[in-house]
Enzyme design. Structure first.
Site, PDB file in Angstrom:
ATOM      1  N   TRP A 101      -5.695   1.375  10.239  1.00 55.34           N
ATOM      2  CA  TRP A 101      -5.844   1.347   8.787  1.00 55.34           C
ATOM      3  C   TRP A 101      -5.592  -0.053   8.230  1.00 55.34           C
ATOM      4  O   TRP A 101      -6.199  -0.450   7.242  1.00 55.34           O
ATOM      5  CB  TRP A 101      -4.930   2.385   8.132  1.00 55.34           C
ATOM      6  N   TYR A 110       0.844  -1.198   0.000  1.00 59.62           N
ATOM      7  CA  TYR A 110       0.000   0.000   0.000  1.00 59.62           C
ATOM      8  C   TYR A 110       0.879   1.248   0.000  1.00 59.62           C
ATOM      9  O   TYR A 110       0.660   2.182  -0.779  1.00 59.62           O
ATOM     10  CB  TYR A 110      -0.934  -0.030   1.217  1.00 59.62           C
ATOM     11  N   GLU A 127     -11.749   5.795   4.546  1.00 61.95           N
ATOM     12  CA  GLU A 127     -11.180   6.518   5.691  1.00 61.95           C
ATOM     13  C   GLU A 127     -12.229   6.681   6.784  1.00 61.95           C
ATOM     14  O   GLU A 127     -11.922   6.597   7.970  1.00 61.95           O
ATOM     15  CB  GLU A 127     -10.608   7.880   5.282  1.00 61.95           C
TER      16      GLU A 127
END
Length: 187
Positions: free
Chosen positions: A51, A21, A43
């Site tokens: 995350w 990522y 988000e």
């Protein structure tokens, strides 16, 4: 230099999913309106979680939310909410699911009025990424507070200044790669 020897932002650690990522996506300026919206919604799902949790569930969430196509998500109703709430492959928070459906409707409303979501997102920086100092990473900024306020006025949910700043970093509106990170100069 071998990929394993590259210097990266400390936050990505050595989890292969996080590293991929970081190396391929985070901080790269995103101009696709649908992807900008998807990332804003993800988000929002991240609020209160790490995350990495979102990253681990992202592909399944993309399937469950019909590819995060706003026109499809905007048509979701109670049956879809029940389906999503029963799906262990996604983040099952009713308020976040409802916020995503409402966000899809807002996205579609903007498009119907001729307002491009990407143009809207980038209008706050004149279309250009902001470069962080490479040393410190704030939780939020006056600009993320401004964008948050505007999004909230439009009806979006789970778009507080901290969430918005994380989104700005993720989609490259701001380049917060650390000074020693190999990606800083690339994005």
């Amino acid at each position: 230099m071998a990929k394993a020897d590259l210097k990266r932002c400390a936050w990505c650690g050595d989890d292969p999913l996080y590293v991929a990522y970081h190396d391929e996506e985070w901080g790269a300026p995103q101009r696709d309106p649908r992807m900008l919206w998807e990332m804003l919604m993800l988000e929002g799902f991240q609020a209160g979680l790490a995350w990495i949790t979102v990253l681990r569930k992202r592909e399944h969430m993309r399937t469950a939310f019909r590819g995060f196509e706003p026109a499809k998500v905007a048509r979701f109703g109670e049956k879809d909410i029940a389906r999503l709430m029963a799906d262990p492959g996604i983040i099952r928070a009713r308020a976040k699911i409802e916020a995503t459906i409402a966000g899809a409707r807002l996205y579609c409303d903007m498009a119907e009025r001729g307002e491009d979501f990407a143009a809207y997102c980038w209008s706050f920086t004149g279309g250009q990424p902001i470069k962080g100092d490479g040393k410190s990473v704030p939780a939020s900024t006056p600009l993320s507070a401004q964008i948050s306020k505007d999004l909230k006025q439009r009806g979006f949910k789970f778009v507080g200044p901290t969430i918005v700043y994380a989104w700005m970093q993720a989609v490259g509106v701001v380049n917060d790669h650390s000074a020693h990170c190999f990606r800083r100069a690339q994005v």
